[in-house]
Write a protein that holds these residues in place. Structure first.
Motif, PDB file in Angstrom:
ATOM      1  N   TRP A   1       0.832  -1.205   0.000  1.00 44.18           N
ATOM      2  CA  TRP A   1       0.000   0.000   0.000  1.00 44.18           C
ATOM      3  C   TRP A   1       0.868   1.257   0.000  1.00 44.18           C
ATOM      4  O   TRP A   1       0.600   2.200  -0.726  1.00 44.18           O
TER       5      TRP A   1
ATOM      6  N   ARG B   1      -0.405  -1.913  -4.610  1.00 45.00           N
ATOM      7  CA  ARG B   1      -1.718  -2.525  -4.459  1.00 45.00           C
ATOM      8  C   ARG B   1      -2.699  -1.479  -3.969  1.00 45.00           C
ATOM      9  O   ARG B   1      -2.368  -0.641  -3.133  1.00 45.00           O
ATOM     10  N   ASN B   2      -3.926  -1.522  -4.486  1.00 46.13           N
ATOM     11  CA  ASN B   2      -4.980  -0.612  -4.041  1.00 46.13           C
ATOM     12  C   ASN B   2      -5.528  -1.074  -2.699  1.00 46.13           C
ATOM     13  O   ASN B   2      -5.553  -2.266  -2.404  1.00 46.13           O
ATOM     14  N   ILE B   3      -5.995  -0.113  -1.926  1.00 48.91           N
ATOM     15  CA  ILE B   3      -6.539  -0.404  -0.607  1.00 48.91           C
ATOM     16  C   ILE B   3      -8.062  -0.281  -0.651  1.00 48.91           C
ATOM     17  O   ILE B   3      -8.594   0.602  -1.322  1.00 48.91           O
ATOM     18  N   THR B   4      -8.746  -1.154   0.061  1.00 52.33           N
ATOM     19  CA  THR B   4     -10.206  -1.078   0.137  1.00 52.33           C
ATOM     20  C   THR B   4     -10.604  -0.032   1.178  1.00 52.33           C
ATOM     21  O   THR B   4      -9.794   0.351   2.033  1.00 52.33           O
ATOM     22  N   VAL B   5     -11.838   0.400   1.122  1.00 52.86           N
ATOM     23  CA  VAL B   5     -12.343   1.372   2.100  1.00 52.86           C
ATOM     24  C   VAL B   5     -12.255   0.792   3.508  1.00 52.86           C
ATOM     25  O   VAL B   5     -11.825   1.469   4.448  1.00 52.86           O
ATOM     26  N   THR B   6     -12.651  -0.457   3.666  1.00 49.29           N
ATOM     27  CA  THR B   6     -12.609  -1.099   4.989  1.00 49.29           C
ATOM     28  C   THR B   6     -11.190  -1.152   5.536  1.00 49.29           C
ATOM     29  O   THR B   6     -10.952  -0.846   6.706  1.00 49.29           O
ATOM     30  N   SER B   7     -10.238  -1.502   4.683  1.00 51.55           N
ATOM     31  CA  SER B   7      -8.839  -1.549   5.123  1.00 51.55           C
ATOM     32  C   SER B   7      -8.319  -0.159   5.452  1.00 51.55           C
ATOM     33  O   SER B   7      -7.577   0.026   6.423  1.00 51.55           O
TER      34      SER B   7
END
Length: 124
Positions: free
Chosen positions: A33, A38-44
């Motif tokens: 990240w 790598r893209n990060i999710t909203v939850t992460s």
């Protein structure tokens, strides 16, 4: 986004491993990240923001404003936004406590472990 994660992590004096442990992720995913691999999710992103004690909107780039030491701030506690301390002054004496003066003039010391995130108070 990658620079905000590293900026917030190093600002708290945390290693990648420290942040990974606090947020419940692997060291490798935090590195990816930070490096934009790598893209990060909203939850992460929300979990990282909680571990870093920053406003999630700042971490993901929705705002460029970050709470400033020496200014007023609202410190949200635990995992509920209804629980907060409104500080007219905020400082950090070490990486374990946020200290400040509340709006009634009382000195407060808040353990970092009980902080969800901090938002600058524009009313000050």
């Amino acid at each position: 986004m990658k620079n905000r994660i590293k900026e917030c992590r190093t600002g708290r004096g945390l290693s990648r491993t420290d942040l990974a442990d606090l947020a419940g992720f692997s060291h490798d995913i935090v590195r990816k990240w930070e490096n934009g691999e790598r893209n990060i999710t909203v939850t992460s992103a929300e979990k990282l923001a909680t571990a870093l004690h920053v406003d999630p909107a700042y971490l993901v780039g929705w705002t460029t404003k970050q709470p400033m030491i020496g200014h007023g701030a609202v410190v949200y506690l635990n995992d509920r936004e209804e629980s907060y301390v409104d500080l007219s002054y905020m400082g950090v004496s070490d990486k374990n406590f946020i200290h400040g003066t509340d709006n009634y003039g009382r000195i407060v010391h808040i353990p970092v472990s009980s902080v969800l995130y901090v938002v600058e108070n524009n009313d000050q």
